[in-house]
Each structure stands twice: as C-alpha cells, then as structure tokens.
Design an enzyme around this catalytic site. Structure first.
Site, short mmCIF file in Angstrom:
data_model
loop_
_atom_site.label_atom_id
_atom_site.label_comp_id
_atom_site.label_asym_id
_atom_site.label_seq_id
_atom_site.Cartn_x
_atom_site.Cartn_y
_atom_site.Cartn_z
N GLU A 108 5.49 9.21 2.06
CA GLU A 108 4.04 9.34 2.04
C GLU A 108 3.62 10.53 2.89
O GLU A 108 4.22 10.82 3.92
CB GLU A 108 3.41 8.06 2.59
CG GLU A 108 1.97 7.82 2.16
CD GLU A 108 1.52 6.39 2.43
OE1 GLU A 108 0.65 6.23 3.30
OE2 GLU A 108 2.04 5.46 1.78
N ASP A 110 -0.20 11.82 4.24
CA ASP A 110 -1.58 11.32 4.25
C ASP A 110 -2.58 12.26 4.90
O ASP A 110 -2.34 12.78 5.99
CB ASP A 110 -1.67 10.01 5.04
CG ASP A 110 -0.83 8.90 4.44
OD1 ASP A 110 -0.53 8.96 3.24
OD2 ASP A 110 -0.48 7.96 5.19
N GLU A 112 -6.32 11.07 5.88
CA GLU A 112 -7.26 9.96 5.87
C GLU A 112 -8.50 10.36 6.65
O GLU A 112 -8.40 10.90 7.75
CB GLU A 112 -6.62 8.70 6.46
CG GLU A 112 -5.53 8.11 5.60
CD GLU A 112 -4.85 6.92 6.25
OE1 GLU A 112 -4.98 5.82 5.73
OE2 GLU A 112 -4.18 7.12 7.28
N ASN A 127 -0.67 11.96 8.58
CA ASN A 127 0.51 11.14 8.86
C ASN A 127 1.56 11.42 7.78
O ASN A 127 1.23 11.84 6.68
CB ASN A 127 0.14 9.66 8.85
CG ASN A 127 1.23 8.79 9.46
OD1 ASN A 127 2.15 9.28 10.12
ND2 ASN A 127 1.14 7.48 9.24
N GLU A 139 1.20 9.72 13.33
CA GLU A 139 -0.21 10.01 13.17
C GLU A 139 -0.70 11.07 14.16
O GLU A 139 -0.26 11.12 15.30
CB GLU A 139 -1.06 8.74 13.37
CG GLU A 139 -0.84 7.66 12.34
CD GLU A 139 0.25 6.67 12.73
OE1 GLU A 139 0.99 6.93 13.69
OE2 GLU A 139 0.35 5.62 12.06
N LYS A 202 -10.80 -3.38 9.55
CA LYS A 202 -9.94 -3.98 10.57
C LYS A 202 -9.37 -2.98 11.57
O LYS A 202 -8.87 -3.38 12.63
CB LYS A 202 -8.80 -4.76 9.90
CG LYS A 202 -9.28 -6.00 9.15
CD LYS A 202 -8.12 -6.77 8.57
CE LYS A 202 -8.58 -8.03 7.85
NZ LYS A 202 -7.43 -8.79 7.28
N TRP A 203 -9.44 -1.67 11.23
CA TRP A 203 -8.77 -0.72 12.13
C TRP A 203 -9.41 0.66 12.21
O TRP A 203 -9.23 1.38 13.20
CB TRP A 203 -7.32 -0.54 11.68
CG TRP A 203 -7.18 0.14 10.34
CD1 TRP A 203 -7.23 -0.46 9.13
CD2 TRP A 203 -7.02 1.54 10.09
NE1 TRP A 203 -7.09 0.47 8.13
CE2 TRP A 203 -6.96 1.71 8.69
CE3 TRP A 203 -6.92 2.67 10.92
CZ2 TRP A 203 -6.81 2.96 8.10
CZ3 TRP A 203 -6.76 3.91 10.31
CH2 TRP A 203 -6.71 4.05 8.93
#
Length: 333
Positions: A108, A110, A112, A127, A139, A202-203
C-alpha cells in the site's frame, strides 16, 4: 533520423536535469475508460466532461472508485478540492493497494487527508506498507501551506522499483528510498489506484476525540485531472506494459534536483508535525531505512498524541485562513 531521435532524447534529459521533472504535463484520462465505481451508489457523480468526479459522504455511506488496471510502478495524480467547514472525522484517501489480491501480504502507498474541527486545518498523512507489514506503520503527518478547501491542488505519487515520492503541487514532500534493510517492506507487487471518502471518526481527528457530525453533511470532495501514467499489468500474464514515455518519465521524476530538494526541506521544516522515524513510543529504535535529521528529531521529539487507522478493508469492494509559509524556494511567512 536516428541521430535526430538521439538528440531529442538528450535534450529532454538535459531539460529535466536543469528544471526538474514537472507533473503538470502528464496525460489525463477519462473516468469511464480508466476507473470503476467501488461503492457509494449516487454518492459518486461523474461530471459531463467525463474527467471530473464528485465524491460524497453522508449519513448513508461514503463513496469511492478504483482503477480498472493494476500497475507495477508509475506516476499517479489527481487535483483535489477537499470539503470545507467542519470536517472532523472525515477521511479522503488517494492511495494504491493490492489488498484484494493479497489479503495477508498486501502492499500500500497512501495519501490520506484528515479533516478537522472548525478553525483547524486539514492535515495530510502519508504511509507505505509492503508485503503485509501493517504492524510497522511508516506514517508521516503534515499541515499544508494553503487552504485545500478553496481550490484544486495536485497530489501525486511516484512509485518506481527504488523510490516512492509524494508530491503536492509538484513539490516533493516525502521521499522513501528502497534499502536492503527494508526487505519486503518496500511495495513491490502490482497495485490498483483507489480514491475514497469515508467516516474515520474513531481515529482521524485528535485520536478520535472529534468525530463526523452529520449535521454538516454532505461532505463533498471534488477531483479532476486524474492521471494513471505507468506500467499496467495483465492480470493473467502478470507482465507489465508501460504507457508511451512512462519509463522515461518515471526515471526523470525519481531524481529530485537541488532546487526541489530545497523546497522539500522547507516543507518538512515548517509543516511536518509527525514522523514515525522519531516516535520512540512506537519504535524504541528507528526503523532501518530512517535517515535521522538531528534538527527534525529535536523538533518532533514532542508531538500531540497520534492515533492511526487503516483504510477499511470494506472499501476495497467556516473556513479558516491563517498566514502560511511559502514553499517556492524562499523562506517567508
């Protein structure tokens, strides 16, 4: 004729060395020929030009799309305008993955974008994972030098067999060089390109302290200038076939010239807020590919509590203005 062709190749390489590779001239593809809707039914809308897309998150669902082809290396880009106003808990993701094909050892890469409460800015998180190394998050988080909700800005990923570079508006903000010590942690299997908007309550914002408030929905991300410029892989033969000029462009883009490296240094010094390389709560010893910068280490030694979340596997199937610093090669606020 052959001499003239060699001359043109030489001049192209010389120009790249002098001025640096530019991402603005990459070929743009239409949605219909290159992508498929992933989820979200009517929350994904393709404009009449066929090259601009609107992704929406509301109480029912988020939305997203995926490239029709798998790629083994390339340049991948989109111009994105993020949702404005209160956006805590909202995640917009522009990323590459092969989680559908390799559930236990996926790769992966990323980008984000993490929303925020009113008066606070969007943040970007980059990431990488290789060969299922999700227990080793790599990250980095940063702020931007502009308001990403006011206009479109270009976000790009270069992926070659030796480099991964993340760009914002043609400025490299992070470079990952493949090292022998990384082993299989460097992404090396064919991947698809995904773009999604979803609820990361949630994060995503202050470790989950602030979640999505659907009173402010719908949350709309707009995209245009979609670029898939690389080496597509036939799913049967598993052999990559590169677009015309892709090999040369990939090689040119992975060479960061001095002026670009200066801009990257300014960005990281002024806007980076977190790097896994300096997080001793997570890693008592820095991961082997980390190149420790003492000034960065000191500045990032203390950071706000950071909570991380992955892109959910199911996704595979008032504005605030402040004075910003420029990253155009000059130091200014």
């Amino acid at each position: 004729m052959e001499t003239w062709r060699c001359f043109l190749v030489f001049m192209s390489l010389f120009s790249s060395l002098v001025s640096g590779f530019t991402l603005q001239n990459l070929p743009v593809t239409s949605f219909e020929e290159s992508y498929t809707q992933l989820f979200g039914d009517k929350n994904l809308f393709v404009h009449k030009d066929g090259k601009s897309v609107r992704l929406t998150l509301d109480e029912r669902t988020g939305s997203g799309f995926v490239s029709n082809d798998l790629y083994l290396h390339g340049l991948f880009s989109a111009s994105i305008k993020l949702p404005s106003d209160y956006s805590a808990g909202v995640v917009v993701a522009f990323y590459m993955s092969n989680g559908d094909m390799y559930e236990k050892n996926h790769d992966e890469i990323d980008f984000e974008f993490l929303g925020n409460i009113r008066g606070k800015e969007w943040r970007i998180q980059t990431n990488i994972y290789g060969n299922g190394s999700t227990h080793l998050g790599r990250e980095e988080r940063s702020n931007l030098w502009f308001d990403p909700t006011e206009d479109y800005h270009q976000y790009s990923i270069l992926w070659s067999d030796s480099h991964i570079i993340f760009y914002v508006d043609n400025i490299p903000i992070r470079e990952v060089k493949r090292t022998a010590s990384m082993g299989g942690d460097f992404p090396s299997k064919p991947m698809s390109l995904y773009t999604t908007i979803w609820d990361g309550s949630k994060w995503a914002t202050n470790g989950g302290k602030y979640g999505v408030n659907y009173k402010y929905a719908p949350y709309v991300a707009q995209l245009t200038d979609l670029v898939l410029h690389g080496c597509a892989v036939d799913p049967i033969e598993q052999f990559p076939k590169c677009d015309e000029g892709a090999d040369e462009d990939i090689r040119a883009a992975q060479e960061i010239i001095p002026s670009q490296r200066v801009k990257m240094g300014i960005f990281r010094r002024k806007h980076m807020t977190y790097s896994y390389c300096y997080d001793r709560n997570r890693y008592k010893v820095a991961l082997p590919e980390c190149v420790i910068n003492p000034a960065e280490a000191q500045r990032l030694r203390v950071h706000d509590p950071v909570t991380f979340g992955g892109i959910p596997r199911r996704h595979r199937n008032g504005k605030h203005r402040s004075k910003r610093s420029r990253v155009d090669g000059t130091e200014s606020i």
